[in-house]
Design a protein around this motif. Sequence first.
Motif, PDB file in Angstrom:
ATOM      1  N   CYS A   5       0.847  -1.181   0.000  1.00  0.00           N
ATOM      2  CA  CYS A   5       0.000   0.000   0.000  1.00  0.00           C
ATOM      3  C   CYS A   5       0.888   1.237   0.000  1.00  0.00           C
ATOM      4  CB  CYS A   5      -0.896  -0.004   1.228  1.00  0.00           C
ATOM      5  SG  CYS A   5      -1.899   1.473   1.353  1.00  0.00           S
ATOM      6  N   ARG A   6       0.636   2.153  -0.894  1.00  0.00           N
ATOM      7  CA  ARG A   6       1.512   3.323  -0.981  1.00  0.00           C
ATOM      8  C   ARG A   6       1.301   4.274   0.188  1.00  0.00           C
ATOM      9  NH1 ARG A   6      -0.479   8.167  -4.596  1.00  0.00           N
ATOM     10  NH2 ARG A   6      -2.630   8.214  -3.966  1.00  0.00           N
ATOM     11  N   ASN A   7       0.150   4.180   0.835  1.00  0.00           N
ATOM     12  CA  ASN A   7      -0.116   5.048   1.977  1.00  0.00           C
ATOM     13  C   ASN A   7       0.463   4.486   3.267  1.00  0.00           C
ATOM     14  OD1 ASN A   7      -1.647   7.063   0.586  1.00  0.00           O
ATOM     15  ND2 ASN A   7      -3.268   5.531   0.403  1.00  0.00           N
ATOM     16  N   SER A   8       0.174   3.227   3.542  1.00  0.00           N
ATOM     17  CA  SER A   8       0.607   2.650   4.814  1.00  0.00           C
ATOM     18  C   SER A   8       1.922   1.902   4.694  1.00  0.00           C
ATOM     19  CB  SER A   8      -0.471   1.694   5.332  1.00  0.00           C
ATOM     20  OG  SER A   8      -0.563   0.580   4.471  1.00  0.00           O
ATOM     21  N   LYS A   9       2.394   1.637   3.460  1.00  0.00           N
ATOM     22  CA  LYS A   9       3.603   0.858   3.198  1.00  0.00           C
ATOM     23  C   LYS A   9       3.498  -0.568   3.746  1.00  0.00           C
ATOM     24  CE  LYS A   9       6.296   4.240   1.430  1.00  0.00           C
ATOM     25  NZ  LYS A   9       5.250   5.243   1.162  1.00  0.00           N
ATOM     26  N   LYS A  10       2.291  -1.021   3.926  1.00  0.00           N
ATOM     27  CA  LYS A  10       2.096  -2.379   4.408  1.00  0.00           C
ATOM     28  C   LYS A  10       1.883  -3.335   3.239  1.00  0.00           C
ATOM     29  CE  LYS A  10       0.305  -1.289   8.960  1.00  0.00           C
ATOM     30  NZ  LYS A  10      -0.924  -0.932   9.673  1.00  0.00           N
ATOM     31  N   THR A  11       2.159  -4.596   3.517  1.00  0.00           N
ATOM     32  CA  THR A  11       2.103  -5.608   2.466  1.00  0.00           C
ATOM     33  C   THR A  11       0.721  -6.251   2.392  1.00  0.00           C
ATOM     34  OG1 THR A  11       4.341  -6.076   3.186  1.00  0.00           O
ATOM     35  CG2 THR A  11       3.422  -7.554   1.547  1.00  0.00           C
ATOM     36  N   PHE A  12       0.301  -6.569   1.206  1.00  0.00           N
ATOM     37  CA  PHE A  12      -0.901  -7.373   1.067  1.00  0.00           C
ATOM     38  C   PHE A  12      -0.788  -8.297  -0.131  1.00  0.00           C
ATOM     39  CE2 PHE A  12      -3.010  -4.994  -2.384  1.00  0.00           C
ATOM     40  CZ  PHE A  12      -2.387  -3.760  -2.289  1.00  0.00           C
ATOM     41  N   GLY A  13      -1.577  -9.321  -0.086  1.00  0.00           N
ATOM     42  CA  GLY A  13      -1.575 -10.307  -1.161  1.00  0.00           C
ATOM     43  C   GLY A  13      -2.761 -10.083  -2.081  1.00  0.00           C
ATOM     44  N   ILE A  14      -2.566 -10.400  -3.341  1.00  0.00           N
ATOM     45  CA  ILE A  14      -3.659 -10.320  -4.305  1.00  0.00           C
ATOM     46  C   ILE A  14      -3.834 -11.693  -4.927  1.00  0.00           C
ATOM     47  CG2 ILE A  14      -4.512  -9.254  -6.430  1.00  0.00           C
ATOM     48  CD1 ILE A  14      -2.624  -6.920  -5.873  1.00  0.00           C
ATOM     49  N   ARG A  15      -5.037 -12.183  -4.877  1.00  0.00           N
ATOM     50  CA  ARG A  15      -5.316 -13.470  -5.498  1.00  0.00           C
ATOM     51  C   ARG A  15      -5.723 -13.248  -6.950  1.00  0.00           C
ATOM     52  NH1 ARG A  15      -9.218 -16.307  -1.865  1.00  0.00           N
ATOM     53  NH2 ARG A  15      -7.493 -16.122  -0.431  1.00  0.00           N
ATOM     54  N   VAL A  16      -5.108 -13.970  -7.836  1.00  0.00           N
ATOM     55  CA  VAL A  16      -5.459 -13.847  -9.255  1.00  0.00           C
ATOM     56  C   VAL A  16      -5.900 -15.200  -9.799  1.00  0.00           C
ATOM     57  CG1 VAL A  16      -3.969 -11.878  -9.761  1.00  0.00           C
ATOM     58  CG2 VAL A  16      -3.067 -14.192  -9.965  1.00  0.00           C
ATOM     59  N   GLU A  17      -6.710 -15.132 -10.811  1.00  0.00           N
ATOM     60  CA  GLU A  17      -7.253 -16.324 -11.423  1.00  0.00           C
ATOM     61  C   GLU A  17      -7.055 -16.233 -12.917  1.00  0.00           C
ATOM     62  OE1 GLU A  17     -11.114 -17.256  -9.118  1.00  0.00           O
ATOM     63  OE2 GLU A  17     -11.586 -17.437 -11.244  1.00  0.00           O
ATOM     64  N   ARG A  18      -6.604 -17.323 -13.508  1.00  0.00           N
ATOM     65  CA  ARG A  18      -6.429 -17.350 -14.964  1.00  0.00           C
ATOM     66  C   ARG A  18      -7.789 -17.513 -15.630  1.00  0.00           C
ATOM     67  NH1 ARG A  18      -4.173 -15.327 -18.872  1.00  0.00           N
ATOM     68  NH2 ARG A  18      -3.489 -16.575 -20.617  1.00  0.00           N
ATOM     69  N   ARG A  19      -8.135 -16.552 -16.478  1.00  0.00           N
ATOM     70  CA  ARG A  19      -9.382 -16.666 -17.224  1.00  0.00           C
ATOM     71  C   ARG A  19      -9.100 -16.402 -18.689  1.00  0.00           C
ATOM     72  NH1 ARG A  19     -13.611 -13.542 -13.195  1.00  0.00           N
ATOM     73  NH2 ARG A  19     -13.310 -14.921 -11.421  1.00  0.00           N
ATOM     74  N   ASP A  20     -10.084 -16.592 -19.527  1.00  0.00           N
ATOM     75  CA  ASP A  20      -9.890 -16.441 -20.966  1.00  0.00           C
ATOM     76  C   ASP A  20      -9.371 -15.064 -21.348  1.00  0.00           C
ATOM     77  OD1 ASP A  20     -10.780 -18.978 -21.242  1.00  0.00           O
ATOM     78  OD2 ASP A  20     -12.795 -18.452 -21.901  1.00  0.00           O
ATOM     79  N   GLU A  21      -9.888 -14.043 -20.674  1.00  0.00           N
ATOM     80  CA  GLU A  21      -9.539 -12.666 -21.040  1.00  0.00           C
ATOM     81  C   GLU A  21      -8.184 -12.247 -20.484  1.00  0.00           C
ATOM     82  OE1 GLU A  21     -12.086 -13.685 -19.262  1.00  0.00           O
ATOM     83  OE2 GLU A  21     -13.999 -12.910 -19.989  1.00  0.00           O
ATOM     84  N   GLY A  22      -7.631 -13.043 -19.591  1.00  0.00           N
ATOM     85  CA  GLY A  22      -6.362 -12.682 -18.974  1.00  0.00           C
ATOM     86  C   GLY A  22      -6.383 -13.051 -17.515  1.00  0.00           C
ATOM     87  N   TRP A  23      -5.634 -12.310 -16.732  1.00  0.00           N
ATOM     88  CA  TRP A  23      -5.584 -12.589 -15.301  1.00  0.00           C
ATOM     89  C   TRP A  23      -6.590 -11.715 -14.578  1.00  0.00           C
ATOM     90  CZ3 TRP A  23      -2.814 -16.507 -13.270  1.00  0.00           C
ATOM     91  CH2 TRP A  23      -1.823 -17.068 -14.086  1.00  0.00           C
ATOM     92  N   CYS A  24      -7.423 -12.371 -13.808  1.00  0.00           N
ATOM     93  CA  CYS A  24      -8.456 -11.640 -13.097  1.00  0.00           C
ATOM     94  C   CYS A  24      -8.070 -11.481 -11.630  1.00  0.00           C
ATOM     95  CB  CYS A  24      -9.782 -12.372 -13.221  1.00  0.00           C
ATOM     96  SG  CYS A  24     -11.126 -11.468 -12.474  1.00  0.00           S
ATOM     97  N   LEU A  25      -8.090 -10.262 -11.154  1.00  0.00           N
ATOM     98  CA  LEU A  25      -7.840 -10.012  -9.735  1.00  0.00           C
ATOM     99  C   LEU A  25      -9.135 -10.241  -8.979  1.00  0.00           C
ATOM    100  CD1 LEU A  25      -5.549  -8.483 -11.261  1.00  0.00           C
ATOM    101  CD2 LEU A  25      -5.614  -6.791  -9.464  1.00  0.00           C
ATOM    102  N   THR A  26      -9.116 -11.229  -8.106  1.00  0.00           N
ATOM    103  CA  THR A  26     -10.372 -11.592  -7.453  1.00  0.00           C
ATOM    104  C   THR A  26     -10.436 -11.182  -5.986  1.00  0.00           C
ATOM    105  OG1 THR A  26      -9.488 -13.781  -6.942  1.00  0.00           O
ATOM    106  CG2 THR A  26     -10.787 -13.567  -8.954  1.00  0.00           C
TER     107      THR A  26
END
Length: 107
Positions: A5-26
């Motif tokens: 996070c650019r504000n808090s400088k804390k880390t977070f994870g993003i789950r992504v899923e492979r779909r036909d259109e590309g990678w979806c951030l879920t």
Amino acid sequence: MIAKCRNSKKTFGIRVERRDEGWCLTWAFKIDEKMASREGFEKTKISGNFYMDEEFPGCPYCGAMDFIQCGCKKLTCYDEGIAECGWCGNKSKPVAGEQFEFTSGDY
Ligand SMILES: [Zn+2]
Ligand SMILES: [Zn+2]
């Protein structure tokens, strides 16, 4: 994927899923940086188009819905103004499009 996070400088994870259109951030969730490396996020290899699922909650710390990828290849949340990398502090203009690339070991 791992982002900061650019504000808090804390880390977070993003789950992504492979779909036909590309990678979806879920989903995005708060995570400890040490825990992230233990869980093997750094082995992920994904590249191409990214888009957000309508359920995607945005940055878990500040709610920003956009992300930038710095020259250091790491992700930082972004909403408007100057984009500052939460990892190396590099300031850059946001790049248009949703084209990111991650290779093994970049994290
Ligand atoms: Zn944020
Ligand atoms: Zn950076």
